[in-house]
Scaffold this motif. Structure first.
Motif: not given
Length: 348
Positions: A13-14, A20, A71, A134, A136, A141
């Motif tokens: 996921a980004g 996230l 988050e 991840a 982000p 990441g």
């Protein structure tokens, strides 16, 4: 990355912190509702008697770690739960001295250091945990092992900046935490390296007890960090070392902690194997030959209610982090790969 069919899933996921969190929540929603919510541990964590401590830690998290709070809000959305009990679950080791978060870490320093880690957790989460890749929007990441309903950063992880993190529970007693230890663990994954991580922990020492092994590709020191209860103790690791689930150099922890039989025996057996010259990570972390409770934990009646759910081997180097994750003893890695250095967002 190479991969195979495994009970450990893979999620990618980004985006911003809330996105996230939503991805984390969706990945763990079924297991949380079917396994965690009916458990006595969930009820203990969400006891009304923890309200004041949770309010204090929530305020600190919102003020000092707004991205992590966002988050957590996204995590609650993805889980289809209110944010309050989800935040409480992510404060479990701050609220209770003993929770089923185990683990054993092996460190072998060298030109390309090795950090290997058994992730020991609640047996009812077997088959429901996942690796989370991840990306982000504010950092290069990371990839981390995740439990349903929990933030990354309290198990094992490696980052796009070349840092490796392995985490062990410390059962410190008599605490009045101001910031959740899992919030600190998550915040570390966005930092540039070990020195920045140590500075963060020293700014916020009043948490539950954790042990971090931190190493980085830049060739800096490998450190053993025991923190919580207002103290941060740091030792450089210059010879092979094993760490289980009790403090070895944290002054407050040495005086005020719970040492379970499993933690004591895993530490003793790990030290014994190192003295015998064992350096191969799986030979040590999958050992079941000692006279006491084993390092590899497969017993459904484990006295600490923990089983080994994954074993990771991570090697930071100048070109990034080489890594592999095993989901069972005696088998090839479930996942393996190399995470190269990633530029920070906005780097030209």
């Amino acid at each position: 990355m190479s991969e195979s069919t495994s009970p450990i899933g893979w999620q990618r996921a980004g985006g911003d912190p809330r996105a996230l969190g939503r991805a984390l929540g969706r990945a763990g929603r079924r297991a949380v509702h079917e396994r965690l919510l009916p458990s006595p541990l969930w009820a203990r964590i969400n006891d009304p008697g923890h309200h004041r401590a949770l309010a204090r830690m929530a305020e600190t998290t919102r003020r000092h770690f707004p991205r992590v709070w966002a988050e957590i809000e996204g995590l609650a959305e993805g889980l289809s739960l209110p944010v309050e009990p989800v935040f409480a679950w992510n404060c479990r080791g701050d609220l209770l001295a003993s929770v089923p978060d185990g683990c054993t870490t092996l460190v072998v320093p060298g030109a390309r250091p090795l950090v290997a880690h058994n992730e020991d957790g609640l047996p009812f989460f077997a088959g429901h945990c996942f690796m989370f890749e991840a990306l982000p929007d504010h950092a290069p990441g990371f990839t981390a092992f995740c439990y349903p309903g929990s933030l990354p950063g309290h198990t094992l992880a490696f980052t796009g900046r070349g840092m490796v993190q392995a985490v062990n529970n410390l059962r410190l007693t008599g605490l009045a935490p101001e910031v959740p230890r899992m919030v600190l663990g998550r915040a570390v994954l966005d930092l540039a390296g070990v020195e920045e991580a140590l500075a963060l922990l020293r700014r916020h020492p009043r948490s539950g007890g954790f042990h971090f092994t931190l190493a980085e590709a830049a060739g800096g020191a490998i450190v053993s960090v025991e923190f919580g209860g207002g103290e941060v103790s740091v030792e450089e690791v210059v010879t092979p070392r094993v760490h289980a689930n009790h403090a070895l150099h944290h002054a407050r922890g040495l005086a005020h902690q719970i040492i379970t039989d499993s933690s004591r025996e895993r530490q003793r057996r790990g030290d014994e194997l190192l003295e015998e010259g064992v350096r191969e990570p799986l030979a040590l972390l999958h050992d079941r030959q000692g006279s006491g409770l084993p390092i590899l934990r497969l017993d459904p009646d484990d006295p600490d209610h923990e089983n080994t759910l994954a074993t990771a081997v991570m090697q930071p180097g100048p070109d990034g982090v080489a890594w592999c994750v095993h989901d069972r003893p005696g088998a090839a890695p479930a996942y393996a790969g190399h995470l190269p250095h990633r530029p920070s967002p906005g780097d030209g």
